[in-house]
Enzyme design. Structure first.
Site, PDB file in Angstrom:
ATOM      1  CG  ASP A   1       9.101  79.705  41.757  1.00  0.00           C
ATOM      2  OD1 ASP A   1       9.618  80.008  41.130  1.00  0.00           O
ATOM      3  OD2 ASP A   1       9.768  80.323  43.124  1.00  0.00           O
TER       4      ASP A   1
ATOM      5  CE1 TYR B   1      17.086  83.223  46.547  1.00  0.00           C
ATOM      6  CE2 TYR B   1      16.812  81.599  44.998  1.00  0.00           C
ATOM      7  CZ  TYR B   1      17.885  83.073  45.482  1.00  0.00           C
ATOM      8  OH  TYR B   1      18.198  83.576  45.189  1.00  0.00           O
TER       9      TYR B   1
ATOM     10  CE  LYS C   1      17.219  76.628  38.455  1.00  0.00           C
ATOM     11  NZ  LYS C   1      17.569  77.677  38.340  1.00  0.00           N
TER      12      LYS C   1
END
Length: 435
Positions: free
Chosen positions: A297, A200, A325
């Site tokens: 990623d 994702y 994050k």
């Protein structure tokens, strides 16, 4: 940091609690950097039986808030995975967090292994981070202009992450990946990208093809509203299968047409899938051979599996890295960075446009700076991995004792399990899990 992840309930108690509790009382969330919310008793230690007794925990306020929320927001949430669709029951509405613990609006206390899906690597509401953010807040919450804090966090990221020579800050992992894919195409002059099943990279149209995270959880292989034209240049390969990537590169239709290969260097959005080192190096080599960019990623893995991310952990350096994050210390942030010659394509240095009103927000920069200061201390990641290993090994051993199929693994501060005989190497194997 020394208290996170915390010491859980005894392993047999935890397993029994998982099997007996309702979804509202206890969640086994085998996804990403997280594993479970483990309900802690309100008064003293508890047996597995007491931990699931309805008289011990009530969720009346959570249920009322969620019912109202469903009339105000789609599905009652601001992000789909919070809606408990895959586990059943009513979502728990949080009231406050501190350290390794969370409290809901009904006063129930939880041991939190999710850590706000990654950013709370120091534990929730770290005192040093909060003090720094409060001091910055006194100067203002948003400038809409450059601030010195951007330089400070940029220098820390560049010093830590092997692939990053320049960095652009934005506001989320999705935004970072949107900027990244545009940059890859601008730099190479090519359109096609290769991604992997179950990985994702945010909710941009081009990435909602055989994706993980909430897309997989909700059983939506693709999203309505994404035009065919937005995904026709997105090619999917199988994770940990280098031959599947090589076949795409060697297809005559793709000759000199692939801009980048994009992957989670540890898959956290469809559980926890660790790559073979040879797979990552093979991707790196294929990209070099075919003139494509290699993109990691690291929104989830960055500053979590090691201080330099998965690329430092496995010793494989991409051309571009996306982050989020942890680098925001719990505040909204995203970033993408890479080689200087590539990043200088980004406006205003170059012609590839990307902008954001709140990019480089002083509060987010401050939280990131203070978080990275603490993470850079000697021994931090060795201790994180020790704790991850202890938890994973304990759960696996207990499941095996009760003859339950299970596999588990870890990398630094990330870990996860599947209720299936392992090892799990790709999304198709992960989807067979009895969970």
């Amino acid at each position: 940091l020394t208290q996170y992840p915390p010491t859980p309930l005894s392993i047999p108690t935890l397993i029994l609690t998982m099997k007996l509790a309702t979804a509202s009382a206890l969640i086994l969330a085998i996804c990403g950097n997280a594993s479970a919310f483990s309900a802690a008793p309100l008064n003293g230690p508890s047996t597995a039986l007491r931990a699931t007794a309805t008289e011990t925990y009530t969720f009346t306020k959570s249920e009322a808030i969620f019912e109202e929320a469903k009339t105000l927001m789609p599905g009652g949430v601001s992000s789909p995975v919070r809606a408990f669709k895959s586990v059943g029951g009513c979502p728990v509405v949080f009231d406050k967090v501190k350290g390794a613990y969370a409290w809901d609006v009904d006063g129930n206390k939880y041991i939190d292994y999710v850590g706000t899906w990654g950013p709370a690597i120091l534990g929730h509401a770290d005192d040093d981070v909060l003090d720094a953010v409060k001091a910055t807040m006194d100067k203002g919450t948003s400038f809409g202009a450059p601030c010195a804090l951007e330089n400070e966090l940029a220098k820390a990221v560049i010093a830590a992450v092997p692939s990053v020579e320049m960095v652009r800050f934005c506001n989320s992992g999705t935004e970072a990946c949107m900027g990244m894919i545009r940059l890859c195409r601008a730099h190479t002059g090519r359109e096609k990208v290769i991604k992997f099943e179950g990985c994702y990279h945010g909710h941009a149209d081009a990435f909602l093809v055989q994706a993980g995270s909430g897309v997989a959880t909700l059983g939506l292989p693709d999203s309505p509203g994404v035009p065919e034209s937005a995904t026709k240049a997105t090619l999917c390969a199988e994770y940990n299968n280098l031959a599947s990537v090589k076949a795409i590169f060697e297809d005559a239709e793709n000759k000199d047409g692939i801009a980048a290969v994009i992957l989670e260097p540890v898959v956290g959005n469809s559980g926890f899938i660790k790559p073979d080192k040879e797979f990552l190096q093979g991707i790196r080599d294929l990209c070099t051979e075919h003139g494509a960019l290699c993109v990691f990623d690291e929104v989830m893995t960055g500053f979590r599996v090691s201080y330099g991310g998965a690329q430092e952990y496995f010793g494989v350096t991409p051309d571009i890295t996306t982050m989020g994050k942890v680098i925001g210390g719990g505040l909204p942030v995203g970033a993408y960075g890479g080689r200087k010659d590539i990043m200088e394509m980004v406006a205003p240095a170059g012609p590839m446009y990307q902008a954001g009103t709140l990019s480089g927000n002083p509060l987010a920069m401050t939280a990131g700076i203070e978080t990275l200061k603490k993470l850079s201390a000697p021994g931090v990641y060795a201790e994180l991995e020790r704790k991850s290993k202890k938890l994973v090994d304990g759960i696996v051993a207990t499941a095996e004792k009760y003859e339950l199929p299970i596999s588990g693994d870890y990398a630094g501060g990330m870990f996860g399990w599947y209720f299936v005989e392992g090892p799990v190497k790709n999304f198709q194997q992960a989807a067979k899990s009895d969970a």
